[in-house]
Design a protein around this motif. Sequence first.
Motif, PDB file in Angstrom:
ATOM      1  N   GLY A   1       2.571   2.684  24.509  1.00 26.91           N
ATOM      2  CA  GLY A   1       2.277   4.081  24.801  1.00 26.91           C
ATOM      3  C   GLY A   1       3.213   5.092  24.183  1.00 26.91           C
ATOM      4  N   HIS A   2       4.199   4.633  23.407  1.00 26.32           N
ATOM      5  CA  HIS A   2       5.216   5.522  22.836  1.00 26.32           C
ATOM      6  C   HIS A   2       4.810   5.901  21.410  1.00 26.32           C
ATOM      7  CE1 HIS A   2       9.081   6.661  21.015  1.00 26.32           C
ATOM      8  NE2 HIS A   2       9.517   6.895  22.242  1.00 26.32           N
ATOM      9  N   PRO A   3       4.547   7.182  21.128  1.00 25.83           N
ATOM     10  CA  PRO A   3       4.061   7.575  19.799  1.00 25.83           C
ATOM     11  C   PRO A   3       4.999   7.189  18.657  1.00 25.83           C
ATOM     12  CG  PRO A   3       3.705   9.351  21.367  1.00 25.83           C
ATOM     13  CD  PRO A   3       4.545   8.330  22.067  1.00 25.83           C
ATOM     14  N   GLY A   4       6.307   7.346  18.847  1.00 23.46           N
ATOM     15  CA  GLY A   4       7.246   7.013  17.783  1.00 23.46           C
ATOM     16  C   GLY A   4       7.261   5.531  17.471  1.00 23.46           C
TER      17      GLY A   4
ATOM     18  N   ARG B   1       0.823  -1.211   0.000  1.00 27.05           N
ATOM     19  CA  ARG B   1       0.000   0.000   0.000  1.00 27.05           C
ATOM     20  C   ARG B   1       0.856   1.260   0.000  1.00 27.05           C
ATOM     21  NH1 ARG B   1      -4.654  -2.826   3.099  1.00 27.05           N
ATOM     22  NH2 ARG B   1      -3.199  -3.545   4.684  1.00 27.05           N
ATOM     23  N   GLU B   2       0.224   2.375  -0.388  1.00 32.87           N
ATOM     24  CA  GLU B   2       0.870   3.676  -0.239  1.00 32.87           C
ATOM     25  C   GLU B   2       1.097   3.951   1.247  1.00 32.87           C
ATOM     26  OE1 GLU B   2       1.914   6.063  -2.483  1.00 32.87           O
ATOM     27  OE2 GLU B   2       1.651   4.429  -3.930  1.00 32.87           O
ATOM     28  N   PRO B   3       2.220   4.579   1.617  1.00 32.25           N
ATOM     29  CA  PRO B   3       2.469   4.865   3.038  1.00 32.25           C
ATOM     30  C   PRO B   3       1.338   5.690   3.647  1.00 32.25           C
ATOM     31  CG  PRO B   3       4.442   5.247   1.731  1.00 32.25           C
ATOM     32  CD  PRO B   3       3.332   5.012   0.756  1.00 32.25           C
ATOM     33  N   LEU B   4       1.019   5.383   4.896  1.00 33.01           N
ATOM     34  CA  LEU B   4      -0.036   6.097   5.608  1.00 33.01           C
ATOM     35  C   LEU B   4       0.470   6.645   6.940  1.00 33.01           C
ATOM     36  CD1 LEU B   4      -3.052   6.891   5.815  1.00 33.01           C
ATOM     37  CD2 LEU B   4      -3.468   4.656   6.873  1.00 33.01           C
ATOM     38  N   TYR B   5       1.251   5.846   7.641  1.00 34.46           N
ATOM     39  CA  TYR B   5       1.764   6.251   8.947  1.00 34.46           C
ATOM     40  C   TYR B   5       3.127   6.933   8.775  1.00 34.46           C
ATOM     41  CZ  TYR B   5      -2.106   3.318  10.230  1.00 34.46           C
ATOM     42  OH  TYR B   5      -3.373   2.793  10.326  1.00 34.46           O
ATOM     43  N   THR B   6       3.578   7.617   9.809  1.00 35.40           N
ATOM     44  CA  THR B   6       4.706   8.545   9.635  1.00 35.40           C
ATOM     45  C   THR B   6       5.803   8.322  10.673  1.00 35.40           C
ATOM     46  OG1 THR B   6       3.466  10.170  10.937  1.00 35.40           O
ATOM     47  CG2 THR B   6       3.326  10.341   8.533  1.00 35.40           C
ATOM     48  N   PRO B   7       6.580   7.251  10.536  1.00 34.34           N
ATOM     49  CA  PRO B   7       7.718   7.096  11.440  1.00 34.34           C
ATOM     50  C   PRO B   7       8.791   8.144  11.150  1.00 34.34           C
ATOM     51  CG  PRO B   7       7.802   5.451   9.700  1.00 34.34           C
ATOM     52  CD  PRO B   7       6.494   6.176   9.539  1.00 34.34           C
ATOM     53  N   GLY B   8       9.561   8.472  12.173  1.00 32.42           N
ATOM     54  CA  GLY B   8      10.642   9.441  11.975  1.00 32.42           C
ATOM     55  C   GLY B   8      10.428  10.694  12.793  1.00 32.42           C
ATOM     56  N   ALA B   9      11.519  11.314  13.187  1.00 30.85           N
ATOM     57  CA  ALA B   9      11.484  12.478  14.071  1.00 30.85           C
ATOM     58  C   ALA B   9      10.787  13.659  13.413  1.00 30.85           C
ATOM     59  CB  ALA B   9      12.905  12.870  14.467  1.00 30.85           C
ATOM     60  N   GLY B  10       9.888  14.293  14.157  1.00 35.26           N
ATOM     61  CA  GLY B  10       9.270  15.534  13.723  1.00 35.26           C
ATOM     62  C   GLY B  10       8.174  15.399  12.689  1.00 35.26           C
ATOM     63  N   ARG B  11       7.814  14.183  12.297  1.00 37.21           N
ATOM     64  CA  ARG B  11       6.791  14.003  11.269  1.00 37.21           C
ATOM     65  C   ARG B  11       5.406  13.959  11.915  1.00 37.21           C
ATOM     66  NH1 ARG B  11       7.796   9.303   7.271  1.00 37.21           N
ATOM     67  NH2 ARG B  11       6.321  10.570   6.070  1.00 37.21           N
TER      68      ARG B  11
ATOM     69  N   GLY C   1       6.821  12.842  20.473  1.00 37.54           N
ATOM     70  CA  GLY C   1       5.991  13.809  19.762  1.00 37.54           C
ATOM     71  C   GLY C   1       6.224  15.239  20.188  1.00 37.54           C
ATOM     72  N   ARG C   2       7.414  15.533  20.717  1.00 37.01           N
ATOM     73  CA  ARG C   2       7.683  16.887  21.207  1.00 37.01           C
ATOM     74  C   ARG C   2       7.633  17.914  20.079  1.00 37.01           C
ATOM     75  NH1 ARG C   2      12.855  14.504  23.683  1.00 37.01           N
ATOM     76  NH2 ARG C   2      13.788  15.705  21.982  1.00 37.01           N
TER      77      ARG C   2
END
Length: 281
Positions: free
Chosen positions: A242-245, A2-12, A53-54
């Motif tokens: 519980g960790h967003p990243g 599938r096309e990417p949907l979620y956003t791993p990586g700092a600041g995304r 998620g800062r």
Amino acid sequence: MREPLYTPGAGRVPPELVGRDAVLERWTGTLSTARGAAHLPKDVVHTGPPGAGRTVLLGRALELAAGEGYRVLRVDGRPGAWLRDALAPELATLGLRLDLLDADETAALAERVARLPGFLAEVLTDLAGVDGEGRGLVVGIDDLHLVDPEEAGRLGVAVELMETPPDAPVLLVATGGPDTWERLRGDGLRPVNDHPEKWFDLRPLPALSEEEASRALQRPAERVGVRWEPEAVELVVATADGHPGRLQSAAAAVWALGSGTDPVTAAHARQALRSVELPAP
């Protein structure tokens, strides 16, 4: 695939921002009550580990401030002469844009800001109320824990010295790692700022609840017509803890194994979670 949907990586920015409603509601209240207040609230530092998620939260906080009519200025924390090399250029750019400063004045601004907290206080106050519009100014600082304690201390002194008119307050909102308080104080052999709580209100970011993490997985998928099987949700939520990243990294890996609008299955989750590299909790 599938096309990417979620956003791993700092600041995304994640496709569904969850678990931060209470934080942002409190900030919105601060923006509303600061104008006209006899005493400004302490400036806020939101802390958390990498991937909490800062940076995304700071961006949203500044968007809300702009929506309330504040001028906004954003600067990244870093070691070294931060006031001179990072904050002062941003102040100069804003001052030029607002016709508060001319090109000759900006040349001397950096050194004076770095050496004289009182001058920094004056510049911030002027930027908040230039043209008599009474808009106010919000300064956003990402990764405050990277700023040398001496530099952060001078900023704190400037905050204390500011005498802003009630209709044009200056507010600071910052993010930092879990060690921000210790960094602000300085090392044990050479303490710099004994009581940073005079200037800043430290607020650790909460972990995501299971319900919030589940919503962060399912709502973006529902918008593109895809369903997560309950067991797949449980596996990813448990892995993220519980960790967003970690949640975004795990979700992206699981999502990539599917096709079209087929459901996200527990088999997808087990396969992806065996090999995906996740940020440290």
